[in-house]
Design an enzyme around this catalytic site. Structure first.
Site, PDB file in Angstrom:
ATOM      1  CD  GLU A 277      13.400 -12.816  25.404  1.00 42.55           C
ATOM      2  OE1 GLU A 277      14.632 -12.679  25.465  1.00 42.55           O
ATOM      3  OE2 GLU A 277      12.852 -13.761  24.795  1.00 42.55           O
TER       4      GLU A 277
ATOM      5  CB  SER B  77      -4.964  12.643 -36.011  1.00 43.63           C
ATOM      6  OG  SER B  77      -4.526  12.327 -37.313  1.00 43.63           O
TER       7      SER B  77
END
Length: 826
Positions: free
Chosen positions: A126, A437
């Site tokens: 690069e 309940s």
């Protein structure tokens, strides 16, 4: 003298240069002072970048180059960067990885962790002159411009690693699609900006710092950012362990991640050949630059890459996440509740911090308990069961509130397939679930707090109509009526606080609620973190009324687990907690707005409630939940068993199990997991799931016992009967109820001068003491004068009330806090 002028003219017009032109420019650049002419040369080269590198086919680039050099000198030099997005991790209580969240899959790697040969591989392919230039490689840029001009297309890039870092940093900082497109657009303005920033960065950062930033921002394909992430994704190893040939392969990807894709190469020989050619090119350049020897080159080129793809998927949707609904809850807590306020002022800021902040999120989840819960859910109600019933399980640790498990028998997915859903039923989904309940212990707690004795006995017929609670219907107001459920004592009888709870007798509990008053039981539930869902928000006050006892409020199963965990914790309520600690990307803790534990119920009252609920498992409606150690809890279901529950606990763990359909429907005459049920009650499937979960979760712990109450609670309190003489009957009834007494109408007596209909006297008489919860008989005047006022006979200890005429139980739509009517069961 004409030759140089002609040469310059031919270059600026974009025509092929004469031989020797590149070397002439190279000598010019080599002879320039290193600092003095830098800005001027850079401005000229910047024009060439555009003219020769980006647009080799456009004529008249001399004008573009001049404009470029003029604009370059007035551009700002300061590059404003944002922190690199890093993935966040969600960890279980034992430190194991639960899930990963990211916008960009990146794990930062310090330069010191990156092998030297890997760094050199990237530079070789690069920017081989990285350590020699000052941000712009004038020789490389000119060479690329000339070669591109000769080729008529872009064959070679001229950007340095510094310029590439600038480009990626600008792209990272862009928070809109338009901004990202502008960061990629091949324009003169962008090229100039990158060059200007590159020169400035070289003055601010060292070469090593720039290289580290580049290696962490670079894209390596397949959603992978940074060399450290690439090492783990493609080779399944930390970046420190990369070999020469592995580093070269990764370095070759950066130029074109889509073209040199290792994942595609594993399935396509042609792609593999292209990838190896690229790797070998990198190795060849490394040898040309003197980074490796000829022997190393030969050896490295002969190695077949040992690719070991290890994808890390983002989010709770990842199939590898073993507790996806808990993961969903963690995100909700940090994004949408005050707990995560420190992560950002807005929802968007908090979400961005989670997806890009590199956070470490430490949670309370116990993998062993989670496995137990998920296995029980999936085995008892398989995800592909034709009936498609759902179950949600939450386990909370008493005394800490730590959520140990959260399981739903669904795949965490938005696919429109059976058994798939992202609706988190464990936290209540979008609208909550009626609790049945399981609300009765809140009434029981309120009764004990008010001094009602355990021995309070009430005749509780199968059907009962209250003269206290009202029912609002479209036809008007009428007394609230209800009946017992199918799995409780349906024949009626006399019950006290213990037996009425063990058998989940609805008509007993509504009479108990008449004595506690309408406000105290809901206040108990709310003090334990139970709130009503409304418009998706589970923070609304609970509905009051007679049906409160039967659990018509729509609530969160997780909140119910937290509430039930209060009883074995001797009344200390700890809000259910999913997140213990959050660390930022540097490992520093972020302050969380956690809610502290508090003493919500008196210890002796909590222990008494626990002792009573122990009987539900040992001899009541939840005998199917027995696990060979002390356990307590309460069953529950709603009208038609549209939902069924078991909420239970041991000294170590509280777990709630909800069973129902996401779109509620009656679970009557149904087949689930190959078994037929005339009706699903809390003591059937929910109790069985609870038993399997808890048996496995606690199998490595020695059994322990609940703390026994000392007997001081439940004996009941004595209170003075108030003087009601002369009061209207309705006022007298309300006064006695507020004092905690039951009411019995003694009829009318001659008691002038007390006016007709007013209270003449009571039994027991005003000023005497009576046990809280016992009944006081009211005698009203008929307006006539008595020769001798009779002394009423003492009321017997237990006098059955007359059974009311049979009425249909209230149905949906009841008002005055009775929206679901009335037959929640045990």
């Amino acid at each position: 003298m004409r030759r140089p002028a002609r040469t310059a003219w031919r270059v600026t017009t974009g025509l092929p240069p004469y031989p020797g032109q590149v070397s002439s420019f190279s000598r010019l650049l080599d002879s320039a002072p290193s600092r003095l002419g830098e800005a001027l040369i850079a401005s000229v080269i910047s024009g060439l970048v555009l003219a020769g590198v980006a647009f080799p086919l456009i004529g008249g680039v001399g004008l573009a180059a001049k404009a470029a050099s003029d604009e370059f000198l007035v551009l700002p030099a300061e590059l404003k960067t944002t922190p690199l997005a890093q993935r966040s991790r969600i960890l279980a209580a034992d430190g194991s990885l639960l899930a990963v969240l990211y916008r960009e899959n990146r794990v930062l790697a310090p330069l010191g962790d990156i092998p030297d040969l890997t760094r050199k591989a990237v530079m070789a392919v690069e920017d081989s002159r990285f350590y020699a230039h000052n941000g712009i490689d004038y020789k490389g840029t000119l060479r690329a411009a000339v070669e591109n001009s000769q080729a008529g297309e872009v064959t070679q890039g001229g950007s340095t690693l510094t310029q590439q870092y600038v480009k990626n940093a600008l792209l990272q900082a862009a928070n809109t699609k338009a901004g990202q497109d502008a960061a990629r657009e091949p324009t003169l303005e962008r090229k100039l900006k990158e060059a200007r920033y590159a020169l400035a960065i070289e003055q601010e950062l060292s070469k090593d710092e720039i290289l580290e930033r580049y290696l962490n921002i670079a894209y390596f394909g397949n959603g992978v950012y940074g060399i450290g992430t690439a090492a783990s994704f493609y080779f399944g190893k930390p970046v420190q362990e990369l070999t020469l040939e592995e580093g070269a392969l990764l370095a070759g990807i950066v130029q074109s991640p889509g073209r040199f894709d290792p994942v595609k190469a594993m399935a396509d020989p042609a792609q593999m050949e292209r990838l190896l050619d690229r790797r070998n090119l990198v190795l060849g350049r490394m040898q040309s630059e003197g980074f490796v020897s000829a022997e190393q080159l030969v050896a490295a080129r002969s190695v077949v890459p040992a690719l070991n793809i290890q994808p890390v998927l983002s989010g709770c949707e990842n199939p590898g996440v073993t507790a996806p609904f808990f993961c969903d809850h963690v995100r909700t807590v940090l994004e949408r509740t005050p707990v995560g306020a420190a992560l950002g002022a807005t929802l968007e800021e908090r979400q961005d911090r989670l997806l890009a902040g590199g956070l470490t999120i430490k949670t309370t989840l116990d993998p062993a308990v989670q496995r137990a819960a998920q296995t029980a859910a999936d085995e008892q109600i398989p995800r592909d069961d034709p009936y498609q019933a759902a179950t949600a399980i939450n386990s909370v640790e008493p005394g800490t509130g730590n959520i140990k498990a959260m399981a739903v028998n669904r795949f965490y997915s938005e696919e429109q397939l059976p058994g798939h859903s992202k609706l988190n039923l464990a936290t209540g989904g979008s609208s909550g679930m009626q609790a049945g309940s399981t609300f009765k212990p809140f009434v029981l707690t309120a009764a004990l707090q008010q001094g009602i004795p355990l021995s309070l006995s009430l005749y509780s017929p199968n059907r009962y109509t209250s003269d206290v609670f009202l029912d609002y219907t479209p036809e008007g107001t009428k007394p609230y009526s209800l009946s017992n459920a199918g799995d409780s004592e349906t024949g009626g009888g006399t019950f006290d606080l213990r037996t009425g709870t063990w058998n989940s007798v609805n008509t007993f509990y509504v009479q108990l609620a008449e004595r506690t008053g309408v406000e105290q039981p809901p206040a108990v539930a709310e003090s334990l973190g139970v709130k009503q869902f409304k418009d998706g928000d589970p923070t609304e006050p609970l509905l009051r009324g007679g049906s409160f006892t039967l659990g018509v409020n729509e609530v969160s199963p997780l909140a119910m687990a937290g509430a039930y965990a209060t009883f074995p914790a001797h009344g200390k309520f700890c809000p259910p907690k999913a997140v213990v600690e959050v660390l930022d990307s540097s490992g520093q803790p972020i302050e969380l707005a956690q809610e502290d534990c508090r003493q919500a119920i008196e210890p002796q009252i909590a222990d008494t409630v626990t002792d009573i609920l122990r009987g539900v498992v040992e001899r009541g409606t939840a005998r199917g939940a027995q696990i060979g150690r002390e356990a307590a809890g309460k069953t529950g279901s709603t009208n038609g068993s549209r939902a069924a529950w078991f909420a239970g606990f041991t000294p170590e763990l509280a777990t709630t199990v909800w069973v129902g359909k996401p779109q509620p429907e009656n679970m009557q005459r149904v087949q689930i997991n190959g078994r037929y049920y005339p009706q699903v009650y809390g003591g059937t499937i929910p109790a069985s799931i609870w038993r399997q979960t808890m048996s496995t979760a606690l199998e490595k712990l020695e059994p322990s016992r609940f703390t026994r109450p000392d007997g001081t609670v439940g004996q009941g309190d004595d209170r003075i009967v108030p003087d009601l003489r002369g009061l209207p009957y309705d006022v007298a009834v309300e006064t006695l109820r507020e004092a905690g007494f039951g009411i019995r109408d003694g009829g009318r007596v001659a008691a002038a001068p007390v006016r007709r209909g007013a209270v003449a006297y009571t039994s027991p008489r005003a000023g005497r003491t009576a046990r809280v919860g016992s009944r006081v008989t009211i005698f009203t005047s008929n307006g006539r004068e008595a020769l001798v006022e009779p002394e009423p006979e003492p009321e017997p200890a237990q006098e059955p009330a007359a059974e009311p005429a049979a009425e249909e139980p209230a149905g949906p739509g009841n008002g005055n806090g009775n929206p679901g009517g009335g037959n929640g069961n045990g």
